[in-house]
Structures are given as structure tokens and as C-alpha cells.
Design a protein around this motif. Structure first.
Motif, PDB file in Angstrom:
ATOM      1  N   THR A   5      -4.423   9.941  -0.437  1.00 11.88           N
ATOM      2  CA  THR A   5      -4.956   8.581  -0.451  1.00 11.88           C
ATOM      3  C   THR A   5      -6.433   8.597  -0.084  1.00 11.88           C
ATOM      4  OG1 THR A   5      -2.815   7.830   0.314  1.00 11.88           O
ATOM      5  CG2 THR A   5      -4.592   6.257   0.431  1.00 11.88           C
TER       6      THR A   5
ATOM      7  N   LEU B 231       0.851  -1.181   0.000  1.00 13.13           N
ATOM      8  CA  LEU B 231       0.000   0.000   0.000  1.00 13.13           C
ATOM      9  C   LEU B 231       0.891   1.237   0.000  1.00 13.13           C
ATOM     10  CD1 LEU B 231      -2.552  -1.094   2.712  1.00 13.13           C
ATOM     11  CD2 LEU B 231      -2.988  -0.935   0.283  1.00 13.13           C
TER      12      LEU B 231
ATOM     13  N   TYR C  31      -8.651   2.427  -0.308  1.00  4.63           N
ATOM     14  CA  TYR C  31      -7.676   1.824   0.593  1.00  4.63           C
ATOM     15  C   TYR C  31      -8.302   0.658   1.357  1.00  4.63           C
ATOM     16  CZ  TYR C  31      -3.924   2.177   4.125  1.00  4.63           C
ATOM     17  OH  TYR C  31      -2.873   1.949   4.952  1.00  4.63           O
TER      18      TYR C  31
END
Lengths: 301, 362
Positions: free
Chosen positions: B338, B332, B343
Motif C-alpha cells: 500500500t 480501505l 492512502y
């Protein structure tokens, strides 16, 4: 036996010296061609996505050489100055190549070269398996050393506008990645200086801590000394996207030079040529206008 | 003099114990939040890595609360962290002219005298005797070891607990109570009490939870804001997690490497893939991946900020470990932009994959 030399990263700068060194000890070399679209695509396809453009291009060159020679030279350049480093990605380059490209036949000498002795030791480790006679190696090494500082001198004709082209050598000398920036500047009638063809002094005393990256120290010193001595009219910084060292050196210079003309060109594999052209042209126009008007301020304000 | 420092996991509790023990004024920056990150992004260069931005946010928020001296650690390795102090000082000075910086560098690089000199600058305002100063320091080291141990055990045994949420609750209360306790001794006492409580929480040894190792860049895996609270999320899902890179590990490792004795297993395991130190914690990342496999973990999550130079190298190596040992690894990459949804979806899908593998006994 043919040793392949990828024409990327610092090999671009020292290519002739490396080639002659191998010639002198009797090994055939094969240098990959200048970067082109095919090599770039190979690199982008095979490399880790997050890496910077020069590293991707290096992957492309190695992939190109894979079936064309017996061994490929992937030097692990650790230090070129005492207590200084090049870049973490250079230190881990052989590992990146080995596991990203799944390639076994690489030669990865660890090069620690902050003086004559260490450089000699690093090179001797490299040629040891070949059973070369000591005298032959000494001779080749002397030739290598004298060739090292024979950088390519860019012939610049003297014009009124002088621009310092900053950036890592592998970005400045690779005409494909930087889209012929030197040629374009010359066409605008600008004389181009680079780190390699000017002398500069040590200005790191202005920093609270001595930088531990050779690239950062050189670019910082070069930019500040040329500005202090009034040799240049503007700076163009060619940097690759996500370069860790440049993220610091760009801002360290910017914070020190005030309103001095400063253009930063970020380059990655998607950069369009038209955008670069426009910005270069605008920057040169600005410099020209500045030179014309600088001393012509009206006294009335 | 009012000292502040950037956040790194639980170090703020140890710093509180240290400064209260020394009798020095200090300001703890508010826990990193979205606002911290916003402030940090405003003043930092675009290309710089995420920890830099969060740290700048921390400083600015503490300076607004009255701090005037910044204390940070440095390094002289090839990674960007070593240059942080340089640019951060320039940025803060352009905002406020009276900020002072104390950089604690590695003693091996700056010389032991300069190192002690800088350390004594921290305790300049303290009127205590030398013995008491050393006692304060040892209490701070004790605190960081204790709080990190509590967190480590809570995170690991969360998968085994009988009543869901007990470990998560304990972890939350221990941090709150420790920061509210007055005085160094009392803080330490709170931690010890909770450590006793932790041992009494009932554990179901027959459970077989998913076990995940968290590896990667040290700041992003320690700091919950930059990894989007991944450990809390995994804890709530009943997943056991483990990571080795805690601030206490860093302290121990720095001291040991300063004395040139390093017996750590991590380096032994990573030798085959990466024999040299290339800066940052790339070697630790590789070694941890192999160690976690050997300890029977089901999967690994690697987290690093965009453009982190050492972790890019380790990301190139990890697929080979994945193939060779047959352990799934999720990489990741985080930065200030982000998105939460994307995510979490990836983490969830990864957990589903591991669950499926577990059922089939792969």
C-alpha cells in the motif's frame, strides 16, 4: 414456477443430483449455461472487487438467471463434515448476492450436511413452503443421495505420465475458467487424476491441528497419499487468485513433499491462455525428461 | 524457556505484566516497523493475508533477541486465522529447529483439559503458588482493560480538547512509561496515574468535531503499522475516532462466547443483515456500522487486508447500509505494498466530504 440453478461453485459438481431432486418433487428447473465470456463479464461488473474468481463467476450466473426464472437457488453451504467449514465466502454468499446484485427472489437454504440426518433436515427446510407430501420427498431424497456420489468420471486412458490435478471442484470442472486444462493435458498424452476419481487416506496426523476446512483436508490428504503410494509423477494445482484456503494448502503441501514436481497455476479474470499453455508444456516436458533420466545417473557422479 | 508473542495493539503491556507477575522469561518483539514487514514477506507465502506476514516478522525479530517459545492464540472458525499456527510453525521450524509453539485454542473446541494443560505450559518455569499465578493473570486482564480504556478515551476526546495535542502526548507517554516500569505492580500503577491525569485534561464541550467510526478486520484496525497509523493521523487532524474492537473487547467476547452468553448489542443490530457467524469479524463490522450511525457518527472507515474472506462479504453489504442510513463509508484495502500517498489522499478527501456534509447539515 421455475427455479434457476446457477451453474457455478459447488453446483457444478452436484448439478445433476440437484436437478433430478427438483424434478422428482415436481418443480421445473432452469440451469444456466456453461460459463462464457458474457457471464464472466456480468460477474466482474457486479461483484465486490476483492472477491475471488469463482465467486465473481457465480454472481455472473445469478445475474444471467435474473429475468429468466422466478426464483434462484443460492445455497448457503455451511458444513459438509462435522467441525469443518467450507469457506467464509460460501457462508455469506446469499448476502453477497442479495446486496451486490440487489436481487430479492433468491432461495437461500442453509445446508449443514455432515450426515444423512442433517442433510435431510436441510433439504426438508428447503421444500417445506411447497407443501410436498412426505412420501414424495422421501423418494426424491433417496434418489438425490444416490446421485450425490456419482461424480463425473473423467475417462483417462492409461499412459506412463500420471498427473494429479488438484484444486477446488468448481475450478477443475469449469472448462471456461481453467481454459480446458484437462483437454490440454490429455493432448500432451498425460493421464489426469483428480480428487474425485482416486482413493486416499488420512494423513492429517502430520499436522499439529486438525484442519477445519474440508477443501484443505481433502487436497492435503489426496496429494500426500498419492505421493506416498507412488501413483503419480507430478502435481498441478489450479488455484484462483486471492483464495484464502489455497494460500495455506499450497504451502502446506509444498513444505511436505520436498522436490517433487509441483506446478501452481493461479487463475483470475485476466489470465492469458498463452501463458498457461507455455507453463503446462514446460511442466510436461520436465516430467518426461525426469522419467527418462531418473535411474540413469552415472555411477561416477 | 523464553516466551515471545506477536504484537496486537496494547497486548504487549498486558503480556509484560503477566510474565513479570509469573516470573517467566519473555521477549517483547520490537514494535512492528517496515523492517518487520520485510522480514515477514520474505518467509511467508505470497497470497496469505497481511497479519500473517507481520506476525512472522515479529517472531523472527524476537528469536534474534533470544526467544525460543512462541505463544499465540488460535481459533477454530472458518477464517484463516485458525490455520495460522500450522503454517507459521512449519515456516519457523525450517528456519530454526528448536522453536516451540504454544497454541491457546478455544476451550470449547479442544476440550477444557487440553486448554488448561496448554495454559500450564506457559507458567511451567514459574515457581509461584497457584494463587499467585491467578493473581498475575487477573492483573494482566486489569492492565489490558485499563490501557485500552485510556486509548479509547484519548482517541475519542481528541476532537474536543482545548489545547491541541494533549491527548496525543498523554497516549505516547503512558505507553513509554508503562513499558519502562519495573515489575507488574509498578506498571499497573503507572497506568492508573495516567488514567487520573486523563480525566483532568480540559475539554471544550461546545466543539463539534468530525466523528469517525473505524470498523473492519480486527488485526488491521488495531495494528498501527498495517493501517498506516490512521488513528494517529486522524487524531492530529482533530477528528474524534472510535472503534470497539480492542484486545480487551476480544478477551471479553471470547470468554463470553465460550460460556455461551452473548448479550452484545452488535449482534442484535447486525442480525437483519447477517444472522450467522461467518468467521472473522464480519458480523461485528456490520453491527458496528449501524451502531455508530445510531450514536451520531459522521462517517465510517472500513479497513481490511487484501483477500480477507469475511470482510469481503461485509464489504458487499456495507453499500446497502450507506444508502439506507445515509452515512458515508470509505473502504480501505491494505497490504504490504500500500502506497502512503494514495492512502492519505483518500482519507483526506473523505474528511473533506464529511466536512462539506456537516456544513450543509446533511
Amino acid at each position: 414456477m421455475i427455479i434457476g440453478i446457477p451453474n457455478a461453485l459447488l453446483n457444478i459438481k452436484y448439478r445433476d443430483a440437484i436437478q433430478e431432486f427438483f424434478q422428482n418433487i415436481g418443480v421445473t428447473t432452469f440451469v444456466s449455461p456453461k460459463t462464457n465470456k458474457e457471464i464472466l463479464d456480468l460477474g466482474v461488473l457486479n461483484c465486490v472487487d476483492e472477491a475471488c474468481l469463482p465467486v465473481k463467476v457465480f454472481h455472473g450466473h445469478v445475474e444471467y438467471l435474473r429475468d429468466r426464472c422466478d426464483f434462484i437457488l443460492v445455497p448457503r453451504i455451511m458444513k459438509l463434515q462435522k467441525n469443518e467449514f467450507i469457506c467464509p465466502k460460501f457462508c455469506g454468499l446469499p448476502e453477497m448476492i442479495k446486496y451486490s446484485l440487489d436481487i430479492k427472489n433468491i432461495i437461500a437454504p442453509t445446508i449443514v450436511a455432515y450426515d444423512n440426518k442433517t442433510l435431510k433436515k436441510s433439504l426438508y427446510e428447503l421444500v417445506k413452503p411447497l407443501n410436498i407430501k412426505k412420501e414424495k420427498f422421501e423418494k426424491a431424497f433417496e434418489a438425490f443421495k444416490s446421485n450425490l456420489y456419482k461424480y463425473r468420471n473423467l475417462d483417462y486412458k492409461n499412459s506412463d505420465l500420471k498427473v494429479l490435478l488438484l484444486g477446488h471442484p468448481y475450478l477443475i470442472y469449469d472448462d471456461f475458467i481453467n481454459m480446458n486444462i484437462i483437454k490440454k493435458l490429455k493432448a500432451f498424452g498425460v493421464s489426469v487424476y483428480t480428487e474425485d476419481n482416486v482413493d486416499f487416506y488420512d494423513y492429517t496426523y502430520r499436522l499439529i491441528k486438525k484442519p477445519f476446512w474440508t477443501f484443505l483436508r481433502n487436497t492435503y490428504n489426496c496429494a500426500i497419499s498419492l505421493i506416498e503410494t507412488g501413483k503419480i509423477d507430478g502435481i498441478i494445482y489450479v488455484s484462483s487468485f486471492a483464495c484464502g484456503i489455497d494460500s495455506f494448502s499450497i504451502d502446506l503441501i509444498k513444505k511436505d513433499i520436498g522436490s517433487f514436481p509441483y506446478l501452481v497455476l493461479k487463475i483470475d479474470e485476466h489470465t492469458g491462455e498463452a501463458g498457461i499453455d507455455t507453463r503446462l508444456e514446460a511442466f510436461v516436458d520436465l516430467l518426461k525428461r525426469r522419467a527418462k533420466n531418473e535411474y540413469n545417473f552415472s555411477t561416477l557422479g | 524457556m523464553n516466551i515471545t508473542f506477536p504484537h496486537l495493539g496494547n497486548t504487549y503491556i498486558a503480556a509484560k505484566v503477566l510474565f513479570e507477575g509469573l516470573g517467566v522469561d519473555y521477549t517483547i518483539p520490537p514494535l512492528s516497523s517496515k523492517k518487520t514487514l520485510e522480514i515477514g514477506c520474505l518467509y511467508s507465502p505470497d497470497d496469505v493475508c497481511l497479519p500473517f506476514k507481520i506476525m512472522i516478522g515479529n517472531y523472527v525479530e524476537s528469536i534474534q533477541r533470544g526467544a525460543d517459545t512462541v505463544l499465540i492464540t488460535g481459533s477454530c472458525g472458518p477464517c484463516r486465522f485458525g490455520e495460522y499456527c500450522e503454517l507459521q510453525k512449519k515456516i519457523l521450524l525450517s528456519l530454526d529447529k528448536d522453536i516451540k509453539f504454544i497454541v491457546i485454542d478455544e476451550p470449547a473446541k479442544i476440550g477444557i483439559r487440553e486448554f488448561l494443560n496448554r495454559l500450564s505450559m506457559v507458567a511451567k518455569d514459574s515457581k509461584l503458588s497457584k494463587a499467585k499465578k491467578i493473581k498475575a493473570l487477573s492483573m494482566a486482564v486489569k492492565t489490558i482493560n485499563l490501557i485500552d480504556n485510556i486509548e479509547k478515551e484519548c482517541r475519542f476526546f481528541a476532537g474536543f480538547e482545548k489545547n491541541k495535542g494533549e491527548f496525543a502526548r498523554l497516549l505516547k507517554t503512558v505507553k513509554l512509561e508503562a513499558i519502562e516500569a519495573k515489575g507488574a505492580e509498578k506498571t499497573l500503577k503507572v497506568l492508573e496515574e495516567h488514567y487520573e491525569k486523563l480525566k483532568k485534561i480540559e475539554i471544550d464541550n461546545f466543539k463539534n468535531p468530525i466523528k469517525i467510526g473505524i470498523i473492519g478486520e480486527i488485526y488491521t484496525i488495531i495494528d498501527p503499522l498495517s493501517n498506516m497509523y490512521i488513528e494517529d493521523i486522524l487524531m492530529n487532524l482533530g477528528v474524534s475516532t472510535r472503534r470497539t474492537l480492542y484486545p480487551s473487547w476480544w478477551v471479553k467476547n471470547t470468554v463470553l462466547s465460550g460460556l455461551k452468553i452473548n448479550f452484545s448489542k452488535i449482534y442484535k443490530e447486525s442480525k437483519e443483515y447477517l444472522g450467522l457467524c461467518i468467521g472473522g469479524h464480519a458480523r461485528e463490522c456490520i453491527g458496528e456500522a449501524i451502531l455508530n450511525y445510531k450514536h451520531g457518527f459522521d462517517g465510517l472507515i472500513q479497513i481490511f487486508p487484501v483477500g480477507c474472506m469475511p470482510e469481503i462479504v461485509s464489504k458487499a453489504i456495507l453499500p446497502d447500509i450507506e444508502r439506507r442510513y445515509g452515512i458515508p463509508i470509505l473502504s480501505l484495502v491494505v497490504d504490504e505494498m500500500t502506497g502512503e500517498a494514495g492512502y492519505y489522499t483518500r482519507v483526506e478527501a473523505f474528511l473533506d466530504l464529511i466536512e462539506g456534509r456537516k456544513k450543509l447539515c446533511i
